[in-house]
Design a protein around this motif. Structure first.
Motif, PDB file in Angstrom:
ATOM      1  N   ARG A 110       0.812  -1.213   0.000  1.00 16.46           N
ATOM      2  CA  ARG A 110       0.000   0.000   0.000  1.00 16.46           C
ATOM      3  C   ARG A 110       0.847   1.265   0.000  1.00 16.46           C
ATOM      4  NH1 ARG A 110      -0.690  -2.567   4.657  1.00 16.46           N
ATOM      5  NH2 ARG A 110       0.145  -1.604   6.525  1.00 16.46           N
ATOM      6  N   ASN A 111       1.933   1.313   0.735  1.00 22.80           N
ATOM      7  CA  ASN A 111       2.759   2.527   0.763  1.00 22.80           C
ATOM      8  C   ASN A 111       3.477   2.776  -0.559  1.00 22.80           C
ATOM      9  OD1 ASN A 111       1.993   3.272   3.337  1.00 22.80           O
ATOM     10  ND2 ASN A 111       3.598   2.079   4.308  1.00 22.80           N
ATOM     11  N   LEU A 150       2.536   1.760  -3.483  1.00 23.72           N
ATOM     12  CA  LEU A 150       1.501   2.066  -4.463  1.00 23.72           C
ATOM     13  C   LEU A 150       0.970   3.485  -4.282  1.00 23.72           C
ATOM     14  CD1 LEU A 150      -0.422  -1.326  -4.554  1.00 23.72           C
ATOM     15  CD2 LEU A 150       1.067  -0.374  -6.329  1.00 23.72           C
ATOM     16  N   MET A 151       0.810   3.918  -3.022  1.00 19.18           N
ATOM     17  CA  MET A 151       0.383   5.303  -2.784  1.00 19.18           C
ATOM     18  C   MET A 151       1.444   6.283  -3.255  1.00 19.18           C
ATOM     19  SD  MET A 151      -1.780   5.412   0.782  1.00 19.18           S
ATOM     20  CE  MET A 151      -0.573   4.595   1.786  1.00 19.18           C
ATOM     21  N   TYR A 152       2.708   5.960  -3.041  1.00 19.57           N
ATOM     22  CA  TYR A 152       3.793   6.814  -3.512  1.00 19.57           C
ATOM     23  C   TYR A 152       3.763   6.940  -5.028  1.00 19.57           C
ATOM     24  CZ  TYR A 152       8.476   8.352  -4.713  1.00 19.57           C
ATOM     25  OH  TYR A 152       9.532   9.029  -5.263  1.00 19.57           O
ATOM     26  N   PHE A 200       1.231   6.439  -7.021  1.00 23.32           N
ATOM     27  CA  PHE A 200       0.023   7.151  -7.406  1.00 23.32           C
ATOM     28  C   PHE A 200       0.208   8.662  -7.252  1.00 23.32           C
ATOM     29  CE2 PHE A 200      -4.125   8.965  -6.130  1.00 23.32           C
ATOM     30  CZ  PHE A 200      -4.807   8.769  -7.314  1.00 23.32           C
ATOM     31  N   ARG A 201       0.811   9.063  -6.127  1.00 23.99           N
ATOM     32  CA  ARG A 201       1.041  10.500  -5.910  1.00 23.99           C
ATOM     33  C   ARG A 201       2.040  11.064  -6.912  1.00 23.99           C
ATOM     34  NH1 ARG A 201       1.250   9.798   0.513  1.00 23.99           N
ATOM     35  NH2 ARG A 201      -0.994   9.855   0.872  1.00 23.99           N
ATOM     36  N   ARG A 249       0.423  11.804 -10.165  1.00 18.75           N
ATOM     37  CA  ARG A 249      -0.404  13.013 -10.146  1.00 18.75           C
ATOM     38  C   ARG A 249       0.430  14.275 -10.102  1.00 18.75           C
ATOM     39  NH1 ARG A 249      -4.135  12.243  -5.280  1.00 18.75           N
ATOM     40  NH2 ARG A 249      -4.329  14.466  -5.623  1.00 18.75           N
ATOM     41  N   PRO A 260       5.948  13.318  -3.028  1.00 19.07           N
ATOM     42  CA  PRO A 260       5.851  12.762  -1.674  1.00 19.07           C
ATOM     43  C   PRO A 260       7.244  12.467  -1.109  1.00 19.07           C
ATOM     44  CG  PRO A 260       5.237  11.125  -3.295  1.00 19.07           C
ATOM     45  CD  PRO A 260       5.450  12.401  -4.036  1.00 19.07           C
TER      46      PRO A 260
END
Length: 84
Positions: A65-66, A68-70, A72-73, A76, A80
């Motif tokens: 999850r971390n 993947l969130m990185y 994703f950010r 965009r 991060p």
């Protein structure tokens, strides 16, 4: 148990081991596991059906999850922070 599910279990154990490494040592094996996951999920889905592949996808998203969130950010346009 099929070869795909055995490989999935090995992938999960390898991910847990990589998570225990210090952050500076996680990058190379983590990226390799991140790249291997979609291939493995397609293989599992091909042999066992889409519902089993969705369960594998849930496990993958939970464990990564971390990162993947990185990613994703970053996609965009945000910048991060990377943990030390």
């Amino acid at each position: 148990m099929s070869a795909a599910l055995i490989l999935g279990c090995i992938w999960a154990v390898a991910s847990a081991i990589v998570a225990m490494l210090p952050m500076r040592h996680q990058y190379v094996p983590g990226v390799a596991l991140l790249i291997a996951a979609p291939v493995l999920l397609v293989y599992i889905g091909y042999l066992h059906g889409v519902w089993v592949a969705f369960l594998g996808l849930a496990a993958f998203a939970s464990m990564f999850r971390n990162p993947l969130m990185y990613l994703f950010r970053r996609s965009r346009g945000e910048r991060p922070e990377i943990p030390k």
